[in-house]
Design a protein around this motif. Structure first.
Motif: not given
Length: 225
Positions: A83-94, A148-155
């Motif tokens: 649930q926390e990962a789904a709600a995470a927003d902003g820069p992926t590393a942060q 989350l890693l894939r999201r950071g790479i995609a961005r």
């Protein structure tokens, strides 16, 4: 403060509702201290203040009791992490650093940290428990981090990396930290190995995310490129 109920039936019902959690807490404590194989069901029941028959009403076997321990103490944390990962927003590393440090701090500081030591030491003799562990803890936990890693790479925030290796690089030291808490640190051996767990987590993830940052191709050393 509302008055305490004098209804004996209500008290017994509340007591009955609390029993599974009390049994699981007693089981985890004994399993971590003595080992799963060495702990008898009678000891768990006695520690929880119930009879052996009552224990079996809730958990038909010691193996089922261990599965319930895993689900109760770590399954709930996995669900919270999803649930926390789904709600995470902003820069992926942060977002990842905040989420992972908070997640692992809760696990490390609570009784759930003992489950890692318990599973690692006992899993070889109980393959069925191993399958349950992978299904309920390992795969869901890895999916949170890999997503989350894939999201950071995609961005374009992270450099393209091997996702599986990156996930293990992040999580393995955290697991070892929990095992250390219930092995060396628990008996005061090798105190020079003790670390401030939260400070270590923050430093570890900061190191990981610094290495993951995407950089212009000309700034990457030739050998690495």
């Amino acid at each position: 403060m509302p008055p305490l109920s004098s209804d004996p039936c209500l008290f017994r019902r509340r007591r009955k509702d609390a029993r599974p959690a009390e049994l699981l807490e007693a089981a985890l404590t004994l399993f971590v201290e003595k080992g799963f194989s060495a702990t008898r069901s009678e000891e768990v029941a006695k520690a929880a203040g119930v009879s052996k028959g009552t224990l079996y009403l809730y958990f038909p076997s010691k193996e089922e009791l261990l599965k319930a321990v895993i689900q109760h103490f770590l399954g709930a944390e996995i669900e919270a992490g999803i649930q926390e990962a789904a709600a995470a927003d902003g820069p992926t590393a942060q977002a990842m650093e905040q989420l992972l440090v908070a997640w692992w701090t809760r696990i490390y500081e609570g009784p759930a940290s003992g489950v890692f030591k318990l599973v690692i030491t006992e899993i070889r003799n109980f393959p069925e428990i191993g399958d349950f562990w992978v299904e309920r803890v390992v795969r869901p936990g890895e999916e949170i981090v890999s997503g989350l890693l894939r999201r950071g790479i995609a961005r374009g925030e992270f450099a393209p990396v091997d996702i599986d290796f990156a996930v293990h690089s992040m999580l393995m030291p955290m697991i070892l930290l929990c095992v250390h808490k219930h092995s060396f640190a628990a008996c005061g051996i090798a105190k020079e190995l003790d670390l401030d767990p939260v400070a270590f987590m923050k430093a570890h993830f900061r190191l990981i995310f610094t290495g993951l940052q995407a950089r212009p191709a000309e700034s990457i050393p030739r050998a690495a490129a």
